[in-house]
Design a protein around this motif. Structure first.
Motif, PDB file in Angstrom:
ATOM      1  N   ASP A  56       0.819  -1.208   0.000  1.00 28.47           N
ATOM      2  CA  ASP A  56       0.000   0.000   0.000  1.00 28.47           C
ATOM      3  C   ASP A  56       0.855   1.260   0.000  1.00 28.47           C
ATOM      4  O   ASP A  56       1.864   1.339   0.705  1.00 28.47           O
ATOM      5  CB  ASP A  56      -0.901   0.048   1.239  1.00 28.47           C
ATOM      6  CG  ASP A  56      -2.066  -0.922   1.174  1.00 28.47           C
ATOM      7  OD1 ASP A  56      -2.358  -1.439   0.078  1.00 28.47           O
ATOM      8  OD2 ASP A  56      -2.683  -1.149   2.225  1.00 28.47           O
ATOM      9  N   ALA A  59      -0.754   7.027   0.866  1.00 29.70           N
ATOM     10  CA  ALA A  59      -2.123   7.524   0.706  1.00 29.70           C
ATOM     11  C   ALA A  59      -3.135   6.411   0.953  1.00 29.70           C
ATOM     12  O   ALA A  59      -4.116   6.608   1.669  1.00 29.70           O
ATOM     13  CB  ALA A  59      -2.313   8.112  -0.689  1.00 29.70           C
ATOM     14  N   THR A  60      -2.895   5.232   0.385  1.00 24.30           N
ATOM     15  CA  THR A  60      -3.821   4.114   0.594  1.00 24.30           C
ATOM     16  C   THR A  60      -3.905   3.755   2.067  1.00 24.30           C
ATOM     17  O   THR A  60      -4.990   3.520   2.593  1.00 24.30           O
ATOM     18  CB  THR A  60      -3.399   2.901  -0.247  1.00 24.30           C
ATOM     19  OG1 THR A  60      -3.440   3.267  -1.630  1.00 24.30           O
ATOM     20  CG2 THR A  60      -4.310   1.704  -0.009  1.00 24.30           C
ATOM     21  N   TYR A  63      -6.141   6.348   3.648  1.00 21.45           N
ATOM     22  CA  TYR A  63      -7.562   6.156   3.333  1.00 21.45           C
ATOM     23  C   TYR A  63      -8.127   4.962   4.102  1.00 21.45           C
ATOM     24  O   TYR A  63      -9.237   5.019   4.632  1.00 21.45           O
ATOM     25  CB  TYR A  63      -7.775   5.955   1.826  1.00 21.45           C
ATOM     26  CG  TYR A  63      -7.431   7.176   0.999  1.00 21.45           C
ATOM     27  CD1 TYR A  63      -7.839   8.446   1.382  1.00 21.45           C
ATOM     28  CD2 TYR A  63      -6.698   7.064  -0.161  1.00 21.45           C
ATOM     29  CE1 TYR A  63      -7.520   9.562   0.630  1.00 21.45           C
ATOM     30  CE2 TYR A  63      -6.377   8.175  -0.928  1.00 21.45           C
ATOM     31  CZ  TYR A  63      -6.796   9.419  -0.528  1.00 21.45           C
ATOM     32  OH  TYR A  63      -6.473  10.525  -1.272  1.00 21.45           O
ATOM     33  N   LYS A  64      -7.369   3.886   4.143  1.00 23.91           N
ATOM     34  CA  LYS A  64      -7.825   2.699   4.878  1.00 23.91           C
ATOM     35  C   LYS A  64      -7.990   3.009   6.358  1.00 23.91           C
ATOM     36  O   LYS A  64      -8.966   2.581   6.989  1.00 23.91           O
ATOM     37  CB  LYS A  64      -6.847   1.532   4.681  1.00 23.91           C
ATOM     38  CG  LYS A  64      -6.947   0.886   3.306  1.00 23.91           C
ATOM     39  CD  LYS A  64      -5.969  -0.274   3.189  1.00 23.91           C
ATOM     40  CE  LYS A  64      -6.128  -1.021   1.889  1.00 23.91           C
ATOM     41  NZ  LYS A  64      -5.239  -2.194   1.819  1.00 23.91           N
ATOM     42  N   ALA A  66      -8.699   5.887   7.703  1.00 20.79           N
ATOM     43  CA  ALA A  66      -9.890   6.730   7.853  1.00 20.79           C
ATOM     44  C   ALA A  66     -11.155   5.885   7.822  1.00 20.79           C
ATOM     45  O   ALA A  66     -12.055   6.069   8.653  1.00 20.79           O
ATOM     46  CB  ALA A  66      -9.930   7.788   6.749  1.00 20.79           C
ATOM     47  N   MET A  67     -11.228   4.952   6.893  1.00 23.72           N
ATOM     48  CA  MET A  67     -12.425   4.111   6.782  1.00 23.72           C
ATOM     49  C   MET A  67     -12.557   3.159   7.966  1.00 23.72           C
ATOM     50  O   MET A  67     -13.643   2.970   8.511  1.00 23.72           O
ATOM     51  CB  MET A  67     -12.413   3.329   5.471  1.00 23.72           C
ATOM     52  CG  MET A  67     -12.526   4.211   4.233  1.00 23.72           C
ATOM     53  SD  MET A  67     -14.011   5.252   4.217  1.00 23.72           S
ATOM     54  CE  MET A  67     -15.257   4.005   4.023  1.00 23.72           C
ATOM     55  N   MET A  99      -9.985  11.585   5.139  1.00 26.70           N
ATOM     56  CA  MET A  99      -9.630  11.225   3.769  1.00 26.70           C
ATOM     57  C   MET A  99      -9.187  12.449   2.977  1.00 26.70           C
ATOM     58  O   MET A  99      -8.226  12.390   2.199  1.00 26.70           O
ATOM     59  CB  MET A  99     -10.806  10.531   3.084  1.00 26.70           C
ATOM     60  CG  MET A  99     -11.109   9.166   3.671  1.00 26.70           C
ATOM     61  SD  MET A  99     -12.485   8.346   2.857  1.00 26.70           S
ATOM     62  CE  MET A  99     -11.690   7.854   1.336  1.00 26.70           C
ATOM     63  N   VAL A 102      -5.668  13.323   3.707  1.00 24.34           N
ATOM     64  CA  VAL A 102      -4.722  12.457   2.987  1.00 24.34           C
ATOM     65  C   VAL A 102      -4.510  13.012   1.579  1.00 24.34           C
ATOM     66  O   VAL A 102      -3.374  13.115   1.107  1.00 24.34           O
ATOM     67  CB  VAL A 102      -5.213  10.988   2.938  1.00 24.34           C
ATOM     68  CG1 VAL A 102      -4.344  10.152   2.007  1.00 24.34           C
ATOM     69  CG2 VAL A 102      -5.248  10.385   4.333  1.00 24.34           C
ATOM     70  N   GLU A 103      -5.589  13.382   0.919  1.00 22.44           N
ATOM     71  CA  GLU A 103      -5.481  13.944  -0.433  1.00 22.44           C
ATOM     72  C   GLU A 103      -4.651  15.219  -0.426  1.00 22.44           C
ATOM     73  O   GLU A 103      -3.775  15.410  -1.278  1.00 22.44           O
ATOM     74  CB  GLU A 103      -6.865  14.220  -1.023  1.00 22.44           C
ATOM     75  CG  GLU A 103      -6.856  15.027  -2.317  1.00 22.44           C
ATOM     76  CD  GLU A 103      -6.056  14.424  -3.452  1.00 22.44           C
ATOM     77  OE1 GLU A 103      -5.596  15.199  -4.319  1.00 22.44           O
ATOM     78  OE2 GLU A 103      -5.864  13.190  -3.501  1.00 22.44           O
ATOM     79  N   ALA A 116     -10.622  18.702  -1.845  1.00 24.66           N
ATOM     80  CA  ALA A 116     -10.358  18.142  -0.522  1.00 24.66           C
ATOM     81  C   ALA A 116     -10.387  19.246   0.536  1.00 24.66           C
ATOM     82  O   ALA A 116     -10.953  19.068   1.618  1.00 24.66           O
ATOM     83  CB  ALA A 116      -9.016  17.413  -0.515  1.00 24.66           C
TER      84      ALA A 116
END
Length: 139
Positions: A56, A59-60, A63-64, A66-67, A99, A102-103, A116
């Motif tokens: 990963d 950024a991935t 995002y993960k 955050a989710m 998220m 992150v962007e 963002a």
């Protein structure tokens, strides 16, 4: 349109993963069947897909995180439509901010980064409204 799709997807994920009271016996069979089919088809029931992996990107991983945080921190439903809406939306907004950050930190596209930042500003403002509402309407 993409922004609306993102918001709707986040709502669906959080609703599917939020702790909920047991449905009434009459509802249980259809609710369990529909939920199982939805989660199986979209693999939302498999939290492992959100776990960071060696390949990963930063950024991935962001995002993960955050989710996963959104799904783990969602409050249980209370049965009051207004309070449940406010509490669940607060969690969605927090995840959207995470998220978006992150962007802002990792993204390369100026248009995506600008959106963002707009999301952070709007969601923070809405969280303040939600918090004030929850204080005024404790249930």
């Amino acid at each position: 349109m993409k922004r609306l799709s993102f918001i709707l997807a986040a709502c669906a994920i959080a609703a599917a993963c939020s702790p909920q009271a047991e449905p009434a016996p009459k509802e249980a069979a259809s609710t369990m069947s529909e939920g199982h089919d939805m989660m199986a088809g979209n693999k939302m029931g498999n939290m492992d897909m959100m776990a960071p992996t060696a390949g990963d990107s930063e950024a991935t991983r962001g995002y993960k995180a955050a989710m996963m945080g959104m799904m783990q921190d969602m409050p249980a439903y209370e049965g009051n439509a207004d309070i449940d809406f406010m509490k669940q939306m607060r969690g969605h907004h927090q995840a959207a901010i995470a998220m978006a950050r992150v962007e802002i930190a990792q993204g390369q596209n100026a248009e995506a980064k600008a959106l963002a930042q707009e999301i952070v500003t709007a969601q923070e403002r809405e969280i303040a409204v939600i918090d004030a509402w929850l204080v005024a309407n404790p249930g």
